[in-house]
Design an enzyme around this catalytic site. Structure first.
Site, mmCIF file in Angstrom:
data_model
loop_
_atom_site.group_PDB
_atom_site.id
_atom_site.type_symbol
_atom_site.label_atom_id
_atom_site.label_comp_id
_atom_site.label_asym_id
_atom_site.label_seq_id
_atom_site.Cartn_x
_atom_site.Cartn_y
_atom_site.Cartn_z
ATOM 1 C CG ASN A 56 8.891 -59.590 -90.168
ATOM 2 O OD1 ASN A 56 7.673 -59.557 -90.002
ATOM 3 N ND2 ASN A 56 9.736 -59.745 -89.170
ATOM 4 C CD GLU A 58 12.270 -63.378 -88.429
ATOM 5 O OE1 GLU A 58 12.301 -64.355 -87.658
ATOM 6 O OE2 GLU A 58 12.468 -62.193 -88.067
ATOM 7 C CB CYS A 67 12.397 -56.074 -94.370
ATOM 8 S SG CYS A 67 13.922 -56.083 -93.433
ATOM 9 C CD GLU A 69 10.316 -52.048 -94.058
ATOM 10 O OE1 GLU A 69 10.290 -53.289 -93.846
ATOM 11 O OE2 GLU A 69 10.915 -51.247 -93.319
ATOM 12 C CB CYS A 103 13.891 -51.770 -96.575
ATOM 13 S SG CYS A 103 13.472 -53.475 -96.133
#
Ligand code: THU
Length: 144
Positions: A56, A58, A67, A69, A103
């Site tokens: 992830n 941010e 995220c 994924e 996701c």
């Protein structure tokens, strides 16, 4: 009626699944998550057989957080991959967590038949499929 052809999911050997799990756990080490302090890692296996990882990432503008994924999938897609066979996500929690809604939608784009596995710091794991997590998904075929 138009025939649709789906790429068959190849056998995901126990060795490959172990590798994906190890890579997902390791990918969390690169997480940029100063706001949530929740480092997540993901590993995917693609149509070519290559494994890609993501964490992830941010942002101070919180809504732009990405995220693990999606980082893995976008990295793979940016090299030309168009099929995702399996996604393994690691969260730093005592129990496993399934991918968020955004996701799931992104996995569906390239992996409507993908296997999705969640692992964590505890012994629990979730092994499911994208179609179980996102039934009746809106996807590329809906635009034909
Ligand atoms: N996060 C992921 O990377 N994947 C998930 O499956 C759940 C949530 C991230 C987003 C955010 O950076 C942090 O975890 C807290 O939600």
């Amino acid at each position: 009626m138009k025939k649709t052809h789906r790429a068959a999911t190849p056998a995901l050997s126990p060795a490959l699944l172990r590798r994906l799990e190890k890579n997902a756990r390791a990918a969390a080490d690169a997480s940029y998550s100063p706001y949530s302090e929740f480092p997540v890692g993901a590993a995917i296996v693609c149509g070519s057989g290559k494994v890609f990882t993501g964490c992830n990432v941010e942002n101070a503008s919180y809504g732009l957080c990405n995220c693990a994924e999606r980082t893995a999938i976008f990295s793979a897609a940016a090299t030309g991959e168009r099929i995702v066979h399996a996604v393994v996500v690691y969260t730093p929690t005592p129990t496993p967590s399934s991918p968020c809604g955004a996701c799931r939608q992104v996995i569906n784009e390239f992996g409507p038949d993908a296997i999705v596995i969640s692992v964590c710091d505890g012994p629990g794991r979730i092994e499911t499929t994208l179609s179980a997590l996102l039934p009746d998904a809106f996807g590329p075929r809906n635009l034909l």
